[in-house]
Design a protein around this motif. Structure first.
Motif, PDB file in Angstrom:
ATOM      1  N   PRO A  99       0.870  -1.185   0.045  1.00  8.30           N
ATOM      2  CA  PRO A  99      -0.031  -0.091   0.144  1.00  8.30           C
ATOM      3  C   PRO A  99       0.738   1.198  -0.038  1.00  8.30           C
ATOM      4  O   PRO A  99       1.903   1.145   0.570  1.00  8.30           O
ATOM      5  CB  PRO A  99      -0.774  -0.126   1.306  1.00  8.30           C
ATOM      6  CG  PRO A  99       0.129  -1.078   2.140  1.00  8.30           C
ATOM      7  CD  PRO A  99       0.867  -2.049   1.143  1.00  8.30           C
ATOM      8  N   GLU A 100       0.433   2.344  -0.251  1.00  6.38           N
ATOM      9  CA  GLU A 100       0.993   3.769  -0.525  1.00  6.38           C
ATOM     10  C   GLU A 100       0.878   4.228   0.932  1.00  6.38           C
ATOM     11  O   GLU A 100      -0.195   3.852   1.738  1.00  6.38           O
ATOM     12  CB  GLU A 100       0.112   4.509  -1.282  1.00  6.38           C
ATOM     13  CG  GLU A 100       0.017   4.529  -2.792  1.00  6.38           C
ATOM     14  CD  GLU A 100       1.530   4.798  -3.337  1.00  6.38           C
ATOM     15  OE1 GLU A 100       2.167   6.011  -2.691  1.00  6.38           O
ATOM     16  OE2 GLU A 100       2.061   4.091  -4.183  1.00  6.38           O
ATOM     17  N   PRO A 101       1.988   4.745   1.376  1.00  4.17           N
ATOM     18  CA  PRO A 101       2.390   5.182   2.973  1.00  4.17           C
ATOM     19  C   PRO A 101       1.205   6.140   3.241  1.00  4.17           C
ATOM     20  O   PRO A 101       0.834   6.533   4.551  1.00  4.17           O
ATOM     21  CB  PRO A 101       3.571   5.425   3.032  1.00  4.17           C
ATOM     22  CG  PRO A 101       4.208   5.552   1.668  1.00  4.17           C
ATOM     23  CD  PRO A 101       3.358   4.681   0.747  1.00  4.17           C
ATOM     24  N   LEU A 102       0.789   6.862   2.039  1.00  2.00           N
ATOM     25  CA  LEU A 102      -0.086   7.990   2.477  1.00  2.00           C
ATOM     26  C   LEU A 102      -1.525   7.856   2.364  1.00  2.00           C
ATOM     27  O   LEU A 102      -2.441   8.503   2.299  1.00  2.00           O
ATOM     28  CB  LEU A 102       0.215   9.248   1.611  1.00  2.00           C
ATOM     29  CG  LEU A 102       1.660   9.935   2.133  1.00  2.00           C
ATOM     30  CD1 LEU A 102       2.219  10.862   1.059  1.00  2.00           C
ATOM     31  CD2 LEU A 102       1.733  10.428   3.386  1.00  2.00           C
TER      32      LEU A 102
ATOM     33  N   LEU B 248       4.319   0.370  16.688  1.00  2.00           N
ATOM     34  CA  LEU B 248       4.045   0.469  15.157  1.00  2.00           C
ATOM     35  C   LEU B 248       2.855   1.699  14.838  1.00  2.00           C
ATOM     36  O   LEU B 248       2.922   1.898  13.814  1.00  2.00           O
ATOM     37  CB  LEU B 248       3.139  -0.860  14.651  1.00  2.00           C
ATOM     38  CG  LEU B 248       4.305  -2.177  14.601  1.00  2.00           C
ATOM     39  CD1 LEU B 248       3.638  -3.527  14.191  1.00  2.00           C
ATOM     40  CD2 LEU B 248       5.558  -1.814  13.533  1.00  2.00           C
ATOM     41  N   GLU B 249       1.969   1.920  15.820  1.00  2.00           N
ATOM     42  CA  GLU B 249       1.177   2.858  15.885  1.00  2.00           C
ATOM     43  C   GLU B 249       1.938   4.250  15.669  1.00  2.00           C
ATOM     44  O   GLU B 249       1.409   5.191  14.875  1.00  2.00           O
ATOM     45  CB  GLU B 249       0.140   3.079  17.143  1.00  2.00           C
ATOM     46  CG  GLU B 249      -0.736   1.841  17.244  1.00  2.00           C
ATOM     47  CD  GLU B 249      -1.954   1.970  16.270  1.00  2.00           C
ATOM     48  OE1 GLU B 249      -2.245   3.021  15.528  1.00  2.00           O
ATOM     49  OE2 GLU B 249      -2.788   1.022  16.033  1.00  2.00           O
ATOM     50  N   VAL B 250       2.903   4.359  16.537  1.00  2.00           N
ATOM     51  CA  VAL B 250       3.661   5.664  16.185  1.00  2.00           C
ATOM     52  C   VAL B 250       4.573   5.696  15.037  1.00  2.00           C
ATOM     53  O   VAL B 250       4.577   6.677  14.324  1.00  2.00           O
ATOM     54  CB  VAL B 250       4.674   5.685  17.593  1.00  2.00           C
ATOM     55  CG1 VAL B 250       5.581   6.985  17.619  1.00  2.00           C
ATOM     56  CG2 VAL B 250       4.022   5.670  18.882  1.00  2.00           C
ATOM     57  N   LEU B 251       5.111   4.501  14.778  1.00  2.00           N
ATOM     58  CA  LEU B 251       5.859   4.405  13.386  1.00  2.00           C
ATOM     59  C   LEU B 251       4.980   4.829  12.353  1.00  2.00           C
ATOM     60  O   LEU B 251       5.549   5.654  11.532  1.00  2.00           O
ATOM     61  CB  LEU B 251       6.341   3.251  13.213  1.00  2.00           C
ATOM     62  CG  LEU B 251       7.380   2.863  12.259  1.00  2.00           C
ATOM     63  CD1 LEU B 251       8.588   3.871  12.124  1.00  2.00           C
ATOM     64  CD2 LEU B 251       7.654   1.241  12.206  1.00  2.00           C
ATOM     65  N   THR B 252       3.868   4.119  12.340  1.00  2.00           N
ATOM     66  CA  THR B 252       2.856   4.523  10.834  1.00  2.00           C
ATOM     67  C   THR B 252       2.821   6.125  10.896  1.00  2.00           C
ATOM     68  O   THR B 252       2.618   6.728   9.824  1.00  2.00           O
ATOM     69  CB  THR B 252       1.693   3.874  10.877  1.00  2.00           C
ATOM     70  OG1 THR B 252       0.964   3.773  12.146  1.00  2.00           O
ATOM     71  CG2 THR B 252       1.981   2.160  10.665  1.00  2.00           C
ATOM     72  N   THR B 253       2.262   6.463  12.072  1.00  2.00           N
ATOM     73  CA  THR B 253       2.118   7.898  12.154  1.00  2.00           C
ATOM     74  C   THR B 253       3.206   8.805  11.731  1.00  2.00           C
ATOM     75  O   THR B 253       3.358   9.761  10.737  1.00  2.00           O
ATOM     76  CB  THR B 253       1.733   8.272  13.541  1.00  2.00           C
ATOM     77  OG1 THR B 253       0.620   7.877  13.905  1.00  2.00           O
ATOM     78  CG2 THR B 253       1.469   9.963  13.630  1.00  2.00           C
ATOM     79  N   GLN B 254       4.366   8.555  12.234  1.00  2.00           N
ATOM     80  CA  GLN B 254       5.655   9.347  11.877  1.00  2.00           C
ATOM     81  C   GLN B 254       6.147   9.077  10.165  1.00  2.00           C
ATOM     82  O   GLN B 254       6.739   9.966  10.145  1.00  2.00           O
ATOM     83  CB  GLN B 254       6.920   8.779  12.807  1.00  2.00           C
ATOM     84  CG  GLN B 254       6.646   9.329  14.190  1.00  2.00           C
ATOM     85  CD  GLN B 254       6.140  11.023  14.134  1.00  2.00           C
ATOM     86  OE1 GLN B 254       6.813  11.707  13.709  1.00  2.00           O
ATOM     87  NE2 GLN B 254       5.137  11.220  15.154  1.00  2.00           N
ATOM     88  N   ILE B 255       5.990   7.975   9.752  1.00  2.00           N
ATOM     89  CA  ILE B 255       6.129   7.418   8.296  1.00  2.00           C
ATOM     90  C   ILE B 255       5.531   8.557   7.570  1.00  2.00           C
ATOM     91  O   ILE B 255       5.838   9.364   6.651  1.00  2.00           O
ATOM     92  CB  ILE B 255       5.916   6.252   8.023  1.00  2.00           C
ATOM     93  CG1 ILE B 255       6.733   5.361   8.627  1.00  2.00           C
ATOM     94  CG2 ILE B 255       5.837   6.149   6.383  1.00  2.00           C
ATOM     95  CD1 ILE B 255       6.671   3.853   8.184  1.00  2.00           C
TER      96      ILE B 255
END
Length: 287
Positions: free
Chosen positions: A146-149, A210-217
């Motif tokens: 998937p697209e990260p955005l 992982l919740e924090v990581l996806t937000t920061q990505i």
């Protein structure tokens, strides 16, 4: 190599000129880039109208009125350039723009003509023409994550993709089958912002982290796009300008320099993972 923010910056720069424009006077100046140009590339582009400008991972996609999509990958040094012209300025072919320019054409929109050129000094970029209804099934796109955005990217997705994975999280995030478009620079920056060690096995990253990581990505990509991407060597946008996000790097390229966290007395370290340099702060990103 241009990463997602740089490719998105190029897309946004080209969109006002190319969306709805009719292409003409197409010129191909060599038989190949990284791969050969498609058969009858010039004839298939000439006279087509660009319906819209899309991006998938690090690819630019221009769906055409002919039912095909013009696909471009910038490679290491590929770049589009725009040069405004008045109506009728090109009586014959669009003029060539130097020895490294491999494709040139004119785009007419709202009564104005703009010259578009594609240059690639190292010729690692490539172009294709794919039936629009077959793009997602094409080998370049089949299997991409998937697209990260996009809405398909989430902590739940990463948790499933990372389940049982012993490979480190840094290299895992560069796997385009897990998430499409992420590159070395922005993975380093996102891991730092999230406080995740690049050395930890992907399968051992906790769900809260992982919740924090996806937000920061998402945030680091948005910040980089807002800054016009990062210019380290050759990247320039369609107007010839450079990106500015490199001035905001927290860790990338800062080996031996102090950590930017005011509460940290550590310094940025570098390690090679999967053949790529990883920059991180061992104090802020402890395992």
């Amino acid at each position: 190599m241009p990463e997602l923010p740089e490719v998105e910056t190029v897309r946004r720069g080209l969109e006002p000129v190319l969306e709805g424009a009719r292409l003409s006077r197409v010129r191909q100046n060599r038989p190949d880039l990284r791969f050969p140009f498609p058969d009858r590339f010039v004839e298939r582009l000439d006279g087509a109208t660009v319906l819209r400008l899309d991006r998938r991972a690090k690819y630019l996609l221009f769906p055409l009125s002919t039912g095909e999509t013009w696909v471009t990958h910038l490679g290491m040094t590929g770049r589009f350039t725009l040069e405004g012209r008045e109506v009728g300025a090109f009586e014959d072919e669009a003029p060539s723009g130097g020895k490294h320019e491999h494709v040139s054409l004119s785009a007419m929109k709202d009564g104005a003509v703009t010259r578009l050129g594609f240059a690639d000094a190292r010729r690692f970029g490539f172009m294709g023409l794919i039936p629009t209804d077959q793009v997602e099934a094409h080998p370049w796109f089949a299997g991409l994550g998937p697209e990260p955005l996009g809405n398909g990217f989430s902590a739940a997705h990463l948790a499933q993709a990372f389940k049982g994975r012993k490979q480190n999280v840094k290299v895992s995030l560069l796997d385009q089958r897990i998430v499409a478009g992420l590159g070395n620079i922005y993975v380093c920056e996102a891991l730092y912002r999230a406080g995740v060690s690049p050395l930890i096995a992907a399968g051992r990253v906790s769900r809260p982290r992982l919740e924090v990581l996806t937000t920061q990505i998402r945030e680091v990509l948005k910040d980089a796009i807002a800054a016009g991407g990062s210019t380290l060597r050759d990247f320039a946008n369609a107007e010839g300008g450079q990106g500015y996000f490199q001035h905001s790097f927290d860790v990338y390229g800062r080996e031996g320099e102090p950590c930017r966290n005011p509460a940290c007395a550590g310094e940025v370290r570098r390690v090679v993972q999967g053949g790529r340099s990883t920059f991180w702060c061992p104090s802020c990103q402890a395992r």
